[in-house]
Design a protein around this motif. Structure first.
Motif, PDB file in Angstrom:
ATOM      1  N   LYS A  62     -12.326   3.166 -10.635  1.00  0.00           N
ATOM      2  CA  LYS A  62     -11.717   2.795  -8.369  1.00  0.00           C
ATOM      3  C   LYS A  62     -10.312   2.042  -8.953  1.00  0.00           C
ATOM      4  N   ILE A  63      -9.729   3.101  -7.753  1.00  0.00           N
ATOM      5  CA  ILE A  63      -7.972   2.383  -8.488  1.00  0.00           C
ATOM      6  C   ILE A  63      -8.290   1.612  -6.191  1.00  0.00           C
ATOM      7  N   THR A  64      -7.182   0.918  -6.224  1.00  0.00           N
ATOM      8  CA  THR A  64      -7.202  -0.018  -4.507  1.00  0.00           C
ATOM      9  C   THR A  64      -5.731  -0.410  -4.283  1.00  0.00           C
ATOM     10  N   ILE A  65      -5.395   0.906  -3.526  1.00  0.00           N
ATOM     11  CA  ILE A  65      -3.736   0.196  -2.930  1.00  0.00           C
ATOM     12  C   ILE A  65      -3.992  -1.036  -2.254  1.00  0.00           C
ATOM     13  N   ASN A  66      -3.321  -2.259  -2.739  1.00  0.00           N
ATOM     14  CA  ASN A  66      -3.628  -3.159  -1.672  1.00  0.00           C
ATOM     15  C   ASN A  66      -2.111  -3.140  -1.208  1.00  0.00           C
ATOM     16  N   LYS A  67      -1.363  -3.069  -0.929  1.00  0.00           N
ATOM     17  CA  LYS A  67       0.565  -3.300  -1.216  1.00  0.00           C
ATOM     18  C   LYS A  67       1.524  -2.088  -0.806  1.00  0.00           C
ATOM     19  N   ALA A  68       2.237  -1.914   0.006  1.00  0.00           N
ATOM     20  CA  ALA A  68       3.413  -1.465  -0.147  1.00  0.00           C
ATOM     21  C   ALA A  68       4.654  -1.584   0.342  1.00  0.00           C
ATOM     22  N   VAL A  69       5.302  -1.189  -0.133  1.00  0.00           N
ATOM     23  CA  VAL A  69       7.139  -1.498   0.589  1.00  0.00           C
ATOM     24  C   VAL A  69       7.724  -0.195   0.330  1.00  0.00           C
ATOM     25  N   TYR A  70       8.480   0.532   2.207  1.00  0.00           N
ATOM     26  CA  TYR A  70       9.236   0.760   1.871  1.00  0.00           C
ATOM     27  C   TYR A  70      10.812   0.500   2.513  1.00  0.00           C
ATOM     28  N   ASP A  71      12.366   1.256   1.162  1.00  0.00           N
ATOM     29  CA  ASP A  71      12.793   1.171   2.310  1.00  0.00           C
ATOM     30  C   ASP A  71      13.605   2.199   1.833  1.00  0.00           C
ATOM     31  N   LYS A  72      15.079   2.076   1.928  1.00  0.00           N
ATOM     32  CA  LYS A  72      16.433   3.513   2.241  1.00  0.00           C
ATOM     33  C   LYS A  72      16.090   3.729   0.616  1.00  0.00           C
ATOM     34  N   GLU A  73      15.536   3.441  -0.242  1.00  0.00           N
ATOM     35  CA  GLU A  73      15.870   3.974  -1.284  1.00  0.00           C
ATOM     36  C   GLU A  73      14.441   4.390  -2.265  1.00  0.00           C
ATOM     37  N   ASN A  74      13.348   4.093  -2.419  1.00  0.00           N
ATOM     38  CA  ASN A  74      12.237   3.117  -2.910  1.00  0.00           C
ATOM     39  C   ASN A  74      10.740   3.435  -2.058  1.00  0.00           C
ATOM     40  N   ILE A  75       9.961   3.849  -2.580  1.00  0.00           N
ATOM     41  CA  ILE A  75       8.618   3.144  -1.819  1.00  0.00           C
ATOM     42  C   ILE A  75       7.781   2.541  -3.396  1.00  0.00           C
ATOM     43  N   THR A  76       7.257   1.289  -2.994  1.00  0.00           N
ATOM     44  CA  THR A  76       6.989   0.633  -3.857  1.00  0.00           C
ATOM     45  C   THR A  76       5.745   0.531  -3.719  1.00  0.00           C
ATOM     46  N   ILE A  77       4.557   0.946  -4.817  1.00  0.00           N
ATOM     47  CA  ILE A  77       2.917   0.282  -4.164  1.00  0.00           C
ATOM     48  C   ILE A  77       2.663  -0.807  -4.991  1.00  0.00           C
ATOM     49  N   ALA A  78       1.618  -0.966  -4.716  1.00  0.00           N
ATOM     50  CA  ALA A  78       1.477  -2.379  -5.561  1.00  0.00           C
ATOM     51  C   ALA A  78      -0.590  -2.183  -5.670  1.00  0.00           C
ATOM     52  N   TYR A  79      -1.063  -1.734  -6.247  1.00  0.00           N
ATOM     53  CA  TYR A  79      -2.530  -1.023  -6.743  1.00  0.00           C
ATOM     54  C   TYR A  79      -3.249  -1.929  -7.881  1.00  0.00           C
ATOM     55  N   THR A  80      -4.842  -1.582  -8.134  1.00  0.00           N
ATOM     56  CA  THR A  80      -5.505  -2.297  -8.548  1.00  0.00           C
ATOM     57  C   THR A  80      -5.970  -0.967  -8.900  1.00  0.00           C
ATOM     58  N   ILE A  81      -6.476  -1.359 -10.772  1.00  0.00           N
ATOM     59  CA  ILE A  81      -7.467  -0.432 -11.114  1.00  0.00           C
ATOM     60  C   ILE A  81      -8.624  -0.543 -11.958  1.00  0.00           C
ATOM     61  N   ASN A  82      -9.908  -0.872 -11.738  1.00  0.00           N
ATOM     62  CA  ASN A  82     -11.524  -1.273 -12.394  1.00  0.00           C
ATOM     63  C   ASN A  82     -11.794   0.195 -13.165  1.00  0.00           C
ATOM     64  N   SER A  83     -12.532  -0.359 -13.996  1.00  0.00           N
ATOM     65  CA  SER A  83     -13.179   1.094 -14.862  1.00  0.00           C
ATOM     66  C   SER A  83     -14.311   0.312 -15.851  1.00  0.00           C
TER      67      SER A  83
END
Length: 373
Positions: free
Chosen positions: A115-136
């Protein structure tokens, strides 16, 4: 009568309440928050309403020549936490301001016992940063990540293009639970493009793979973990520098600063590196590699965590005219700092026991020496 006075007079019998033990995840979160608070006197504190460093931060680069070579409830618990706090002890931690500016996502995809859960994300002019969790349901290794194709049509990035850089920070909670930060850097893709205010991200993950570790444990699980979400632009400000205006040199090495960008969450230094590998390595015939790392600090004694977007690197195959464009992403700079020090660390390497194709592990070949600023 005040309700607070009434509450103060309530008599509680603690024996009437059952003591519920903390989960491993909750215990680790409390420990990390406590460590962060204990170190707060030395941490960098920046006022939220200031985006730009006073005056232009001076680039003072000293050059060092060296070498170094409860699974079911996990997602729900993370929804109440600052996922970025799990990475405070990582040397690449640059995320002090991210949680405040991140967009909550809360999407879940599950396949083949993962199971993969995307918690939060940020977008600026240079990067897209994605915070997520993995449950196995099974052990995945020390650094499992979701490998993917990302499409961002507004930026002209589609899954057949690979002109980008990506970084993964993985925090293992236990053998079955992980927190991951994925930094997708697209700043090299097309410098002339118009940056849209909103991007629609299509993330098509088809395997969860353990990244290479010293133990060389390899495991990959095929599946389909697909996500669709939108992000709003987080603005930044840029300061450009004239060629050769801010530069440091040593025998065979020339490093220049071309731009600094700053947003509410980070600072990015754009550098260009020109290296004569033959001069630096004192080798006329054999193939040699030069790898440049950086340390970032200021005149107040603050040391900054960083993420290094390396570019192409340096090899004798490239020739003496090759220029590597690289980026150093770090926290927002301290507002009282007068000087910023970027310290290059130079690694001189060769291929050890190359195979028939010339491939093999890189090993250092020179003792370190230092050049004073």
């Amino acid at each position: 009568m005040s309700i607070f006075k009434d509450l103060n007079e309530v008599q509680l019998n603690l024996n009437e309440y059952e003591e519920i033990p903390l989960s491993e995840l909750e215990e680790k979160q409390i420990i990390q928050r406590t460590q962060k608070n204990l170190n707060s006197k030395q941490s960098i504190k920046i006022k939220k309403n200031k985006y730009i460093v006073p005056a232009a931060a001076s680039f003072v680069a000293a050059l060092f020549i060296t070498f170094t070579i409860a699974f079911p409830t996990f997602a729900e618990k993370f929804s109440l936490m600052n996922i970025f706090d799990f990475f405070t002890n990582n040397e690449q931690y640059i995320f002090e301001e991210y949680d405040e500016h991140a967009t909550p996502i809360g999407q879940v995809a599950e396949d083949n016992g993962i199971k993969i859960t995307i918690n939060k994300a940020v977008y600026d002019k240079e990067n897209i940063t994605i915070a997520y969790t993995i449950n196995s349901e099974e052990y995945l290794g020390e650094r499992p990540v979701l490998l993917d194709d990302i499409t961002v049509e507004e930026l002209g990035i589609v899954n057949v293009d690979h002109i980008y850089s990506r970084k993964f920070l993985v925090e293992k909670i236990n053998d079955y639970e992980y927190a991951v930060l994925y930094v997708f850097n697209f700043s090299f893709y097309d410098s002339s493009r118009v940056i849209p205010e909103t991007v629609n991200i299509s993330w098509r993950g088809d395997n969860v793979t353990n990244l290479k570790t010293p133990s060389n444990f390899y495991k990959t699980t095929k599946g389909n973990w697909n996500f669709e979400f939108s992000l709003q632009l987080l603005e930044n400000d840029a300061t450009n520098f004239v060629a050769n205006d801010v530069i440091t040199t040593d025998a065979g090495i020339e490093i220049g600063l071309s731009k600094i960008t700053q947003s509410p969450i980070s600072t990015t230094f754009y550098l260009n590196e020109k290296v004569d590998e033959r001069i630096v390595s004192n080798e006329e015939k054999e193939m040699r590699f030069i790898e440049i790392e950086y340390l970032v600090s200021d005149n107040l004694g603050n040391e900054y965590g960083l993420i290094h977007i390396r570019g192409t690197g340096h090899s004798t195959d490239f020739g003496t005219d090759h220029i590597n464009d690289t980026q150093i992403i770090t926290n927002r700079l301290h507002e009282d700092a007068s000087y910023i020090y970027l310290t290059p660390l130079i690694h001189v390497l060769k291929v050890d026991n190359p195979d028939a194709n010339g491939d093999g592990p890189l090993v250092p070949i020179m003792e370190p020496f230092q050049i004073e600023p």
